[in-house]
Design a protein around this motif. Structure first.
Motif, PDB file in Angstrom:
ATOM      1  N   VAL A   1      34.506  40.930  36.750  1.00 51.85           N
ATOM      2  CA  VAL A   1      33.958  41.820  37.549  1.00 51.85           C
ATOM      3  C   VAL A   1      34.384  43.126  37.554  1.00 51.85           C
ATOM      4  CG1 VAL A   1      33.143  42.584  39.950  1.00 51.85           C
ATOM      5  CG2 VAL A   1      33.042  40.042  39.268  1.00 51.85           C
ATOM      6  N   LEU A   2      33.446  44.371  37.205  1.00 57.69           N
ATOM      7  CA  LEU A   2      34.157  45.457  36.947  1.00 57.69           C
ATOM      8  C   LEU A   2      33.590  46.199  38.151  1.00 57.69           C
ATOM      9  CD1 LEU A   2      35.670  47.681  35.510  1.00 57.69           C
ATOM     10  CD2 LEU A   2      33.441  48.139  34.019  1.00 57.69           C
ATOM     11  N   ASP A   3      34.388  46.513  39.301  1.00 60.61           N
ATOM     12  CA  ASP A   3      33.742  47.354  40.319  1.00 60.61           C
ATOM     13  C   ASP A   3      33.988  49.022  40.405  1.00 60.61           C
ATOM     14  OD1 ASP A   3      33.296  48.435  42.825  1.00 60.61           O
ATOM     15  OD2 ASP A   3      34.441  46.832  43.984  1.00 60.61           O
ATOM     16  N   THR A   4      32.828  49.715  40.261  1.00 57.11           N
ATOM     17  CA  THR A   4      32.850  51.031  40.207  1.00 57.11           C
ATOM     18  C   THR A   4      32.371  51.648  41.410  1.00 57.11           C
ATOM     19  OG1 THR A   4      30.767  51.302  39.283  1.00 57.11           O
ATOM     20  CG2 THR A   4      32.385  50.665  37.838  1.00 57.11           C
ATOM     21  N   VAL A   5      32.282  50.938  42.696  1.00 54.39           N
ATOM     22  CA  VAL A   5      31.612  51.586  43.700  1.00 54.39           C
ATOM     23  C   VAL A   5      32.721  52.560  44.393  1.00 54.39           C
ATOM     24  CG1 VAL A   5      30.763  50.746  46.100  1.00 54.39           C
ATOM     25  CG2 VAL A   5      30.372  49.483  44.048  1.00 54.39           C
ATOM     26  N   PRO A   6      32.046  53.837  44.921  1.00 53.35           N
ATOM     27  CA  PRO A   6      33.026  54.987  45.303  1.00 53.35           C
ATOM     28  C   PRO A   6      32.900  54.881  46.743  1.00 53.35           C
ATOM     29  CG  PRO A   6      30.657  55.760  44.885  1.00 53.35           C
ATOM     30  CD  PRO A   6      30.717  54.323  44.468  1.00 53.35           C
ATOM     31  N   GLN A   7      32.344  53.959  47.462  1.00 57.53           N
ATOM     32  CA  GLN A   7      32.157  53.996  48.988  1.00 57.53           C
ATOM     33  C   GLN A   7      32.706  52.741  49.384  1.00 57.53           C
ATOM     34  OE1 GLN A   7      31.494  56.636  50.114  1.00 57.53           O
ATOM     35  NE2 GLN A   7      29.810  57.620  48.806  1.00 57.53           N
ATOM     36  N   ASP A   8      33.271  52.696  50.839  1.00 62.04           N
ATOM     37  CA  ASP A   8      34.008  51.372  51.454  1.00 62.04           C
ATOM     38  C   ASP A   8      32.844  50.482  51.290  1.00 62.04           C
ATOM     39  OD1 ASP A   8      36.218  53.017  52.028  1.00 62.04           O
ATOM     40  OD2 ASP A   8      35.322  53.815  53.770  1.00 62.04           O
ATOM     41  N   HIS A   9      33.303  49.188  50.759  1.00 60.37           N
ATOM     42  CA  HIS A   9      32.615  48.068  50.903  1.00 60.37           C
ATOM     43  C   HIS A   9      33.303  46.670  50.748  1.00 60.37           C
ATOM     44  CE1 HIS A   9      33.932  48.979  46.770  1.00 60.37           C
ATOM     45  NE2 HIS A   9      33.498  47.612  46.270  1.00 60.37           N
ATOM     46  N   ASP A  10      32.621  45.729  51.200  1.00 60.72           N
ATOM     47  CA  ASP A  10      33.251  44.391  51.248  1.00 60.72           C
ATOM     48  C   ASP A  10      33.358  43.874  49.805  1.00 60.72           C
ATOM     49  OD1 ASP A  10      34.219  42.091  51.799  1.00 60.72           O
ATOM     50  OD2 ASP A  10      32.255  41.402  53.043  1.00 60.72           O
ATOM     51  N   ILE A  11      34.326  43.568  49.249  1.00 62.76           N
ATOM     52  CA  ILE A  11      34.555  42.793  47.900  1.00 62.76           C
ATOM     53  C   ILE A  11      34.450  41.544  47.843  1.00 62.76           C
ATOM     54  CG2 ILE A  11      35.995  44.894  47.217  1.00 62.76           C
ATOM     55  CD1 ILE A  11      38.348  42.928  46.566  1.00 62.76           C
ATOM     56  N   ASN A  12      34.635  40.856  49.017  1.00 62.74           N
ATOM     57  CA  ASN A  12      34.490  39.361  49.174  1.00 62.74           C
ATOM     58  C   ASN A  12      33.419  38.827  48.386  1.00 62.74           C
ATOM     59  OD1 ASN A  12      37.227  38.585  50.585  1.00 62.74           O
ATOM     60  ND2 ASN A  12      36.501  40.231  51.880  1.00 62.74           N
ATOM     61  N   PRO A  13      32.443  39.225  48.680  1.00 61.44           N
ATOM     62  CA  PRO A  13      30.993  38.509  48.152  1.00 61.44           C
ATOM     63  C   PRO A  13      31.266  38.654  46.494  1.00 61.44           C
ATOM     64  CG  PRO A  13      30.346  40.231  49.627  1.00 61.44           C
ATOM     65  CD  PRO A  13      31.801  40.225  49.586  1.00 61.44           C
ATOM     66  N   TYR A  14      32.022  39.503  45.988  1.00 59.26           N
ATOM     67  CA  TYR A  14      32.183  39.750  44.539  1.00 59.26           C
ATOM     68  C   TYR A  14      33.163  38.710  43.972  1.00 59.26           C
ATOM     69  CZ  TYR A  14      29.144  43.801  45.393  1.00 59.26           C
ATOM     70  OH  TYR A  14      28.241  44.538  45.821  1.00 59.26           O
ATOM     71  N   LEU A  15      34.037  38.359  44.814  1.00 54.27           N
ATOM     72  CA  LEU A  15      35.062  37.360  44.622  1.00 54.27           C
ATOM     73  C   LEU A  15      34.513  36.056  44.388  1.00 54.27           C
ATOM     74  CD1 LEU A  15      38.015  38.399  46.728  1.00 54.27           C
ATOM     75  CD2 LEU A  15      37.829  38.895  44.319  1.00 54.27           C
ATOM     76  N   THR A  16      33.522  35.720  45.170  1.00 55.19           N
ATOM     77  CA  THR A  16      32.906  34.481  45.083  1.00 55.19           C
ATOM     78  C   THR A  16      31.790  34.073  43.795  1.00 55.19           C
ATOM     79  OG1 THR A  16      30.654  34.945  45.883  1.00 55.19           O
ATOM     80  CG2 THR A  16      32.467  34.154  47.515  1.00 55.19           C
ATOM     81  N   ILE A  17      31.652  35.113  42.839  1.00 52.51           N
ATOM     82  CA  ILE A  17      31.016  35.196  41.721  1.00 52.51           C
ATOM     83  C   ILE A  17      31.852  34.943  40.529  1.00 52.51           C
ATOM     84  CG2 ILE A  17      28.803  36.157  42.913  1.00 52.51           C
ATOM     85  CD1 ILE A  17      29.326  38.762  41.136  1.00 52.51           C
ATOM     86  N   LEU A  18      33.181  34.980  40.743  1.00 54.96           N
ATOM     87  CA  LEU A  18      34.084  34.849  39.544  1.00 54.96           C
ATOM     88  C   LEU A  18      34.376  33.252  39.510  1.00 54.96           C
ATOM     89  CD1 LEU A  18      37.096  37.412  40.334  1.00 54.96           C
ATOM     90  CD2 LEU A  18      35.566  37.606  38.225  1.00 54.96           C
ATOM     91  N   ARG A  19      34.376  33.033  38.114  1.00 50.98           N
ATOM     92  CA  ARG A  19      34.770  31.726  37.713  1.00 50.98           C
ATOM     93  C   ARG A  19      36.326  31.457  38.051  1.00 50.98           C
ATOM     94  NH1 ARG A  19      32.730  31.625  31.406  1.00 50.98           N
ATOM     95  NH2 ARG A  19      30.608  30.716  31.771  1.00 50.98           N
ATOM     96  N   THR A  20      36.838  30.302  37.791  1.00 45.36           N
ATOM     97  CA  THR A  20      38.006  29.883  38.019  1.00 45.36           C
ATOM     98  C   THR A  20      38.852  30.755  36.857  1.00 45.36           C
ATOM     99  OG1 THR A  20      37.967  27.963  39.001  1.00 45.36           O
ATOM    100  CG2 THR A  20      39.990  28.227  37.697  1.00 45.36           C
ATOM    101  N   ASP A  21      39.785  31.337  37.264  1.00 42.83           N
ATOM    102  CA  ASP A  21      40.819  32.201  36.257  1.00 42.83           C
ATOM    103  C   ASP A  21      40.154  33.501  35.945  1.00 42.83           C
ATOM    104  OD1 ASP A  21      43.089  30.694  36.102  1.00 42.83           O
ATOM    105  OD2 ASP A  21      42.153  29.500  34.357  1.00 42.83           O
TER     106      ASP A  21
ATOM    107  N   GLY B   1      40.755  28.944  42.870  1.00 46.17           N
ATOM    108  CA  GLY B   1      40.056  29.334  41.825  1.00 46.17           C
ATOM    109  C   GLY B   1      41.050  30.531  40.712  1.00 46.17           C
ATOM    110  N   ASN B   2      42.361  30.425  41.320  1.00 46.84           N
ATOM    111  CA  ASN B   2      43.361  31.267  40.334  1.00 46.84           C
ATOM    112  C   ASN B   2      42.830  32.645  40.097  1.00 46.84           C
ATOM    113  OD1 ASN B   2      44.563  28.864  40.595  1.00 46.84           O
ATOM    114  ND2 ASN B   2      44.222  28.454  38.376  1.00 46.84           N
ATOM    115  N   LYS B   3      42.221  33.182  40.987  1.00 45.36           N
ATOM    116  CA  LYS B   3      41.703  34.616  40.848  1.00 45.36           C
ATOM    117  C   LYS B   3      42.627  35.844  40.668  1.00 45.36           C
ATOM    118  CE  LYS B   3      37.465  32.823  42.126  1.00 45.36           C
ATOM    119  NZ  LYS B   3      36.518  32.471  43.299  1.00 45.36           N
ATOM    120  N   THR B   4      42.492  36.895  39.895  1.00 47.78           N
ATOM    121  CA  THR B   4      43.352  37.917  39.887  1.00 47.78           C
ATOM    122  C   THR B   4      42.540  39.350  40.263  1.00 47.78           C
ATOM    123  OG1 THR B   4      44.227  37.171  37.639  1.00 47.78           O
ATOM    124  CG2 THR B   4      44.549  39.465  38.103  1.00 47.78           C
TER     125      THR B   4
END
Ligand code: NAP
Ligand code: ZN
Ligand code: ZN
Length: 346
Positions: free
Chosen positions: A241-261, A284-287
């Protein structure tokens, strides 16, 4: 000293307005550039509104600069008068620290010099590209291909390199699925680069009306981030996931769409810290990683790639008198996808 004119903010909460100031005389290794175009980055807006708490006034923003060489110092061999060149987010560094030696001049530990809102080696404040001319060390000046549309090259110098650098570092390409969050200046170049590198690209946007344009940029899929059903259907889909958002936002929903690793690459700079649960990374061993613009070698590589693949920014060219209005529109996400100032209107 060299007389210069530009647009500056004189104090917090004031608007940009015309301002006359001075540039230093050329040293042996400096070039003087007549600025033709300057991109309007969201970082300019963060800075002039003191969103990051580091603004020093008067402030002349602008670090996506394209122009022509009009004078050269006595030791310059790489450039001649008339060359088309570009300047990005840095105008000098020490060249000898570990960061500089490893190609990360943007993180110089000794004397990093930002293009604006910084302090030059002469101890004077640096002023950016919303102006008619600039004096820069030759190492921080880049050749550009005149076959590209020059105003549309300007945003490559910040928005371009900021998305290019992590895509190359993480070797994003064929066989990868990447989601680009936020289709603005950075995001749309991230899409173009990821597509050109062979990845399957999904845009995740707060703006449903950007779908058609996203697909025109080459994106294969489009998700509206506010649509829970669409976000759920993307559960465990992406390698990056490449996050380019300039405003405060919750990143947790975007972590759920990552595959393992999977890897979450952040380049946006909202001021407020995130809250992330340890479980969302452990399961899910996420970075989570970040990336800051790019070093000198990477910038030239990116510009060469753009020249070869004919990649430039999609821009709206504006007169400098409309810059305050442009910032209001940028804040609302109302630009496809980068304002560029035509400096002959100065
Ligand atoms: P931009 O052109 O304004 O685009 C940002 C996009 O993010 C908007 O078009 C919008 O796209 C989306 N967005 C805006 N507000 C949002 C919100 N509250 N929630 C979710 N999405 C939102 O900005 P930019 O010039 O690309 O810059 C983006 C960020 O990167 C800024 O913080 C800037 O300072 C930072 N930056 C970092 C570096 C670095 O070295 N890491 C370099 C340059 C810039 P949609 O309409 O598609 O949602
Ligand atoms: Zn920028
Ligand atoms: Zn250094």
């Amino acid at each position: 000293m060299i007389a210069a004119k530009g647009y500056a903010v004189q104090n917090i909460n004031e608007k940009l307005a015309p301002w006359n100031f001075e540039r230093r005389e050329l040293g042996n290794h400096d070039v003087q550039v007549q600025i033709l175009y300057c991109g309007v980055c969201h970082s300019d807006l963060h800075t002039i509104t003191n969103h990051w708490g580091n603004a020093v006034f008067p402030l002349v923003p602008g670090h996506e600069i394209v122009g022509k060489i009009i004078a050269v110092g006595s030791h310059i061999q790489k450039f001649k008068i008339g060359d088309a060149v570009a300047i990005g987010t840095a105008v000098d560094s020490c060249r000898t620290c570990e960061e500089c030696k490893s190609g990360h001049e943007q993180f110089c530990e000794v004397q990093p010099v930002a293009t604006y809102n910084g302090v030059g080696k002469d101890g004077q404040p640096t002023y950016g590209g919303y102006s008619d001319t600039i004096v820069v060390n030759e190492d921080f000046t880049f050749h550009i291909s005149e076959k590209l549309d020059l105003p549309a090259v300007a945003p490559l110098l910040c928005a371009g390199i900021t998305t290019w650098s992590p895509l190359r570092k993480w070797k994003v390409g064929q066989g990868h699925k990447i989601a680009v969050v936020g289709l603005g200046g950075l995001g749309h170049l991230g899409v173009k680069f990821a597509v050109a590198l062979g990845a399957e690209v999904t845009v995740i946007s707060t703006s449903p009306d950007k779908e058609f344009a996203a697909r025109e940029l080459g994106a294969h899929n489009f998700i509206v981030s506010k649509d829970d059903a669409q976000m759920k259907s993307a559960y465990k889909t992406f390698d990056f996931v490449l996050d380019t958002v300039p405003q405060d936002h919750d990143i947790n929903p975007y972590l759920t769409i990552l595959r393992t690793d999977g890897t979450y690459i952040n380049v946006g700079l909202p001021p407020k810290p995130w809250e992330v649960s340890s479980f969302s990374l452990v399961v899910g061993n996420k970075t989570i990683t970040g990336s800051g613009v790019g070093g000198l070698k990477e910038v030239q590589e990116m510009l060469d790639f753009c020249s070869e693949k004919n990649i430039v920014s999609d821009i709206e060219l504006i007169d400098i008198k409309d810059i305050n209005e442009a910032f209001l529109r940028m804040e609302k996400g109302d630009v496809r996808y980068r304002f560029v100032i035509d400096m002959k209107t100065l």
